[in-house]
Design a protein around this motif. Structure first.
Motif, PDB file in Angstrom:
ATOM      1  N   PRO A  46       0.786  -1.241   0.000  1.00  0.00           N
ATOM      2  CA  PRO A  46       0.000   0.000   0.000  1.00  0.00           C
ATOM      3  C   PRO A  46       0.813   1.285   0.000  1.00  0.00           C
ATOM      4  CG  PRO A  46       0.155  -0.816   2.220  1.00  0.00           C
ATOM      5  CD  PRO A  46       0.944  -1.782   1.355  1.00  0.00           C
ATOM      6  N   SER A 130      -4.203   6.385   4.555  1.00  0.00           N
ATOM      7  CA  SER A 130      -4.573   5.216   3.747  1.00  0.00           C
ATOM      8  C   SER A 130      -3.511   4.134   3.836  1.00  0.00           C
ATOM      9  CB  SER A 130      -4.783   5.619   2.284  1.00  0.00           C
ATOM     10  OG  SER A 130      -3.585   6.104   1.702  1.00  0.00           O
ATOM     11  N   GLU A 131      -2.232   4.533   3.860  1.00  0.00           N
ATOM     12  CA  GLU A 131      -1.145   3.565   3.972  1.00  0.00           C
ATOM     13  C   GLU A 131      -1.200   2.859   5.321  1.00  0.00           C
ATOM     14  OE1 GLU A 131       2.326   5.662   1.242  1.00  0.00           O
ATOM     15  OE2 GLU A 131       2.168   6.197   3.355  1.00  0.00           O
ATOM     16  N   ALA A 133      -3.772   2.553   7.271  1.00  0.00           N
ATOM     17  CA  ALA A 133      -4.987   1.736   7.346  1.00  0.00           C
ATOM     18  C   ALA A 133      -4.779   0.362   6.717  1.00  0.00           C
ATOM     19  CB  ALA A 133      -6.147   2.465   6.655  1.00  0.00           C
ATOM     20  N   TRP A 134      -4.212   0.348   5.520  1.00  0.00           N
ATOM     21  CA  TRP A 134      -4.032  -0.917   4.815  1.00  0.00           C
ATOM     22  C   TRP A 134      -2.946  -1.779   5.426  1.00  0.00           C
ATOM     23  CZ3 TRP A 134      -7.229  -3.529   2.069  1.00  0.00           C
ATOM     24  CH2 TRP A 134      -8.256  -2.878   1.378  1.00  0.00           C
ATOM     25  N   ARG A 137      -4.395  -3.411   8.478  1.00  0.00           N
ATOM     26  CA  ARG A 137      -5.301  -4.516   8.127  1.00  0.00           C
ATOM     27  C   ARG A 137      -4.516  -5.735   7.639  1.00  0.00           C
ATOM     28  NH1 ARG A 137     -10.586  -4.281   4.061  1.00  0.00           N
ATOM     29  NH2 ARG A 137     -10.836  -6.533   3.833  1.00  0.00           N
ATOM     30  N   ILE A 173      -8.185   0.651  10.574  1.00  0.00           N
ATOM     31  CA  ILE A 173      -8.587  -0.459   9.711  1.00  0.00           C
ATOM     32  C   ILE A 173      -9.961  -0.210   9.096  1.00  0.00           C
ATOM     33  CG2 ILE A 173      -9.273  -2.903   9.735  1.00  0.00           C
ATOM     34  CD1 ILE A 173      -6.971  -3.428  11.639  1.00  0.00           C
ATOM     35  N   THR A 176     -10.254   1.151   5.512  1.00  0.00           N
ATOM     36  CA  THR A 176     -10.087   0.306   4.317  1.00  0.00           C
ATOM     37  C   THR A 176     -11.429  -0.078   3.716  1.00  0.00           C
ATOM     38  OG1 THR A 176     -10.034  -1.800   5.554  1.00  0.00           O
ATOM     39  CG2 THR A 176      -7.943  -0.632   5.239  1.00  0.00           C
ATOM     40  N   TYR A 177     -12.520   0.228   4.416  1.00  0.00           N
ATOM     41  CA  TYR A 177     -13.853  -0.069   3.900  1.00  0.00           C
ATOM     42  C   TYR A 177     -14.483   1.146   3.222  1.00  0.00           C
ATOM     43  CZ  TYR A 177     -13.306  -4.309   6.620  1.00  0.00           C
ATOM     44  OH  TYR A 177     -12.826  -5.501   7.111  1.00  0.00           O
ATOM     45  N   ARG A 180     -12.508   4.280  -2.667  1.00  0.00           N
ATOM     46  CA  ARG A 180     -11.166   4.806  -2.936  1.00  0.00           C
ATOM     47  C   ARG A 180     -11.153   6.328  -2.976  1.00  0.00           C
ATOM     48  NH1 ARG A 180      -8.395   6.533  -7.258  1.00  0.00           N
ATOM     49  NH2 ARG A 180     -10.189   6.176  -8.611  1.00  0.00           N
ATOM     50  N   LEU A 183     -11.269   7.764   0.473  1.00  0.00           N
ATOM     51  CA  LEU A 183     -10.001   7.554   1.172  1.00  0.00           C
ATOM     52  C   LEU A 183      -8.955   8.563   0.708  1.00  0.00           C
ATOM     53  CD1 LEU A 183      -8.641   5.871   3.295  1.00  0.00           C
ATOM     54  CD2 LEU A 183      -8.084   4.166   1.559  1.00  0.00           C
ATOM     55  N   SER A 200     -17.350   4.857   6.930  1.00  0.00           N
ATOM     56  CA  SER A 200     -16.938   3.531   6.450  1.00  0.00           C
ATOM     57  C   SER A 200     -17.980   2.454   6.707  1.00  0.00           C
ATOM     58  CB  SER A 200     -15.618   3.121   7.103  1.00  0.00           C
ATOM     59  OG  SER A 200     -15.795   2.776   8.461  1.00  0.00           O
TER      60      SER A 200
END
Length: 298
Positions: A46, A130-131, A133-134, A137, A173, A176-177, A180, A183, A200
């Motif tokens: 990510p 975003s980084e 978050a992914w 996860r 986390i 991530t839902y 895009r 985010l 989310s």
């Protein structure tokens, strides 16, 4: 995990699992030079590698001194190597005009590679929401596959390197839902994290309505608006018209600022920020649950 029962293994840090991604080399590791064309990106990693000023500093350093810290890689099925840790060094080598670079070849499973990738990047100061978050996860899933049991315990282990508590990890986390496009707005600071977490929980269609409103009106979503959207969505009442109505209203700020010195006065001097956050969130969750049970939550 070498056939041992996961219930009997106590993990205390990433190093306990696989060692440091940048420093510790296992006995079976090989240090070699590899042509840049044989290095491939880790699947679904990510992290964004930008040709910014920091990258130009890396390029200048590589031209002057070479690559001082080898990239961590593993062999892939096509005869090349999959980059696990060191994407910036590879890109810097490309821009510096190098044909190859030093790497450490390590035998790793998918889960082991994921954890090394995360551990080598999570402490970056410029990491995007975003980084984070992914990677949180991905790391949660990898540790779960390794036999680490208990969501809160695993979340604490995941957040350890970055100094985040379990609740913070779980909040990230949830990002991530998001769709895009939403985010991206979080990364740009156009939607605050606390509001993004609430959004989310909306369905993809409902998030699409929110996105359209933001784009059409060049606006954002406040925490209170996001809470109302989630409440209506959970009750199955949210419509496109309601989204328009909720996001069209002007909101009154409900932000609260509490003195750090006052908060500290309630805790022992040796308590870390992480420990304090965990206790505060635990007390708030307990209060909310109690209020829900008595029907007095407003």
């Amino acid at each position: 995990m070498g056939g041992r029962s996961a219930d009997k293994v106590k993990f205390t840090s990433y190093d306990d699992l696989f060692g440091s991604a940048e420093v510790v080399a296992a006995e079976e590791d090989r240090s070699i030079r590899v042509p840049l064309g044989e290095l491939h990106s880790f699947k679904n990693h990510p992290f964004h590698v930008l040709d910014d000023e920091k990258m130009m500093d890396t390029v200048r350093s590589i031209r002057q001194y070479g690559v001082l810290v080898p990239e961590i890689v593993r062999q892939d099925g096509g005869g090349g190597y999959e980059s696990v840790a060191g994407y910036r060094r590879k890109r810097g080598s490309e821009l510096a005009g190098c044909r190859d670079m030093p790497v450490i070849v390590r035998k790793m499973t998918d889960d082991e590679a994921t954890i090394v990738m995360v551990d080598s990047n999570i402490q970056r100061e410029d990491i995007l929401p975003s980084e984070k978050a992914w990677v949180y996860r991905m790391n949660m899933e990898a540790l779960s596959h390794q036999g680490v049991k208990g969501e809160d315990y695993t979340a604490n282990l995941v957040g350890e390197a970055a100094g985040d508590c379990a609740r913070t990890v779980q909040r990230y986390i949830r990002l991530t839902y998001l769709r895009r496009e939403l985010l991206i707005y979080v990364d740009q600071g156009k939607i605050v994290l606390v509001a993004a977490e609430k959004i989310s929980f909306l369905s993809d269609e409902e998030q699409g309505w929110v996105l359209q409103m933001i784009q059409d009106n060049q606006s954002t979503v406040s925490k209170s608006q996001a809470e109302e959207l989630r409440e209506e969505s959970s009750a199955g009442r949210l419509t496109e018209e309601q989204v328009t109505d909720i996001l069209s209203r002007k909101t009154v700020s409900t932000s609260v600022t509490i003195s750090a010195k006052r908060i500290r006065s309630y805790f022992p001097q040796d308590f870390t920020k992480k420990q304090i956050e965990e206790i505060i969130f635990r007390l708030l969750d307990s209060w909310k649950e109690k209020e829900n049970q008595t029907g007095q939550l407003r």
